[in-house]
Scaffold this active site. Sequence first.
Site, short mmCIF file in Angstrom:
data_model
loop_
_atom_site.label_atom_id
_atom_site.label_comp_id
_atom_site.label_asym_id
_atom_site.label_seq_id
_atom_site.Cartn_x
_atom_site.Cartn_y
_atom_site.Cartn_z
N LYS A 192 0.90 -1.21 -0.07
CA LYS A 192 0.04 0.02 0.11
C LYS A 192 0.89 1.28 0.01
CE LYS A 192 -3.45 2.44 2.70
NZ LYS A 192 -4.38 2.35 3.75
N LYS A 245 -2.47 -1.76 -3.72
CA LYS A 245 -2.95 -0.57 -3.72
C LYS A 245 -2.08 0.88 -3.84
CE LYS A 245 -5.97 1.87 -0.53
NZ LYS A 245 -6.22 2.51 0.69
C1 PBG Z 1 -7.58 3.46 5.57
C2 PBG Z 1 -7.75 3.24 4.25
C3 PBG Z 1 -7.63 4.09 3.13
C4 PBG Z 1 -8.29 3.76 1.78
C5 PBG Z 1 -8.61 2.20 2.22
N1 PBG Z 1 -8.53 2.23 3.60
C6 PBG Z 1 -7.02 5.79 3.34
C7 PBG Z 1 -5.75 5.85 3.46
O1 PBG Z 1 -4.89 4.86 3.80
O2 PBG Z 1 -5.42 7.07 3.57
C8 PBG Z 1 -8.13 4.50 0.42
C9 PBG Z 1 -9.37 3.90 -0.16
C10 PBG Z 1 -9.49 4.72 -1.39
O3 PBG Z 1 -8.75 5.80 -1.79
O4 PBG Z 1 -10.49 4.61 -2.21
N2 PBG Z 1 -6.31 3.49 5.96
ZN ZN Z 2 -5.79 4.16 8.01
#
Ligand code: PBG
Ligand code: ZN
Length: 321
Positions: A192, A245
Amino acid sequence: MINRTRRTRSSQIMRDLVSNVNFSLDNLIYPIFVEEGKNIKKEIPSMPGQFRLSIDNLKEELEELKNLGIKSLLLFGIPEKKDPIGSEAYNDKGIVQEALRFIKKEFPQFLLVTDVCMCEYTSHGHCGILKGEEVLNDETVELLCKIAISHVKAGADMVAPSDMMDGRIAAMRKALDNEGFINIPIMAYSIKYASSYYGPFRDAADSAPSFGDRKAYQMDFRNSRDYLIEARNDIAEGADIIMVKPGMPYLDVVKTVSDAIDLPVAVYNVSGEYSMVKAAAQMGWIDEKKVVLENMYAMRRAGASIIITYHAKDIAKWMGI
Ligand code: PBG
Ligand code: ZN
């Protein structure tokens, strides 16, 4: 000329015959935002077509999703109260826990996945608890385990930790097993990136960090060598599905990971990717349906079994099920 590659593109039947990437609703997970309170149905300005819904407004939406043939949901919660230690995230009466109970009872056919993180629940918006400005790893992992267990007790079929703390998969596997949840899979947000493509989501979930950024825990996109380590660590720690992601700008990563590992790979087609497509479509600059389906095939071709996408509902309508 010996090689005329156009020969196998000459008709629809021929093209269908030689195609080897497929895509269907079965591959999709649809994210939904559930907000604490009553009679809430707020469209997210930067994500046209996506709403924050209170539990009393879920029924109508779920009925529609069911009729459209959507089978899996990813739940995000927006609590009324936030505090520095994200207490609402592991409150058994919290918003996600209550939503899980409601959906399991009224719509048992859905596969329910929960995002396990703290950023929607902490007053400072970081994905864990703080000491000064540092996000504490091991202390956060303990709370993440509590969150996961409370989700599963309330009806989650799978948990998806998105926090990026080290060692959380091993700890969560152990915690779930200790509670007897040996058959609940973990879909790890393994790879991520610290990405600006999450911008619209943070509006949607009120989860932007109040200071700094997430670069000390989410990954740096300027590195092409570190991501397999993340996948392998999570596999060794007991993850069942490995997620990459964001999606579209990271298909090189999806491809490499899916070639390198044997577990199913999921890709998260995130909020910013959705917003860009929607904006261009609203301007009349692209054919939304064709672009979205092309994107879905691209993610499947890169090796993703699972695609988490806000387009799922539109896709279901286009596919006419
Ligand atoms: C929580 C989370 C996020 C997303 C999924 N789970 C936001 C982040 O990490 O800031 C992003 C999902 C999206 O942008 O569609 N940590
Ligand atoms: Zn988070």
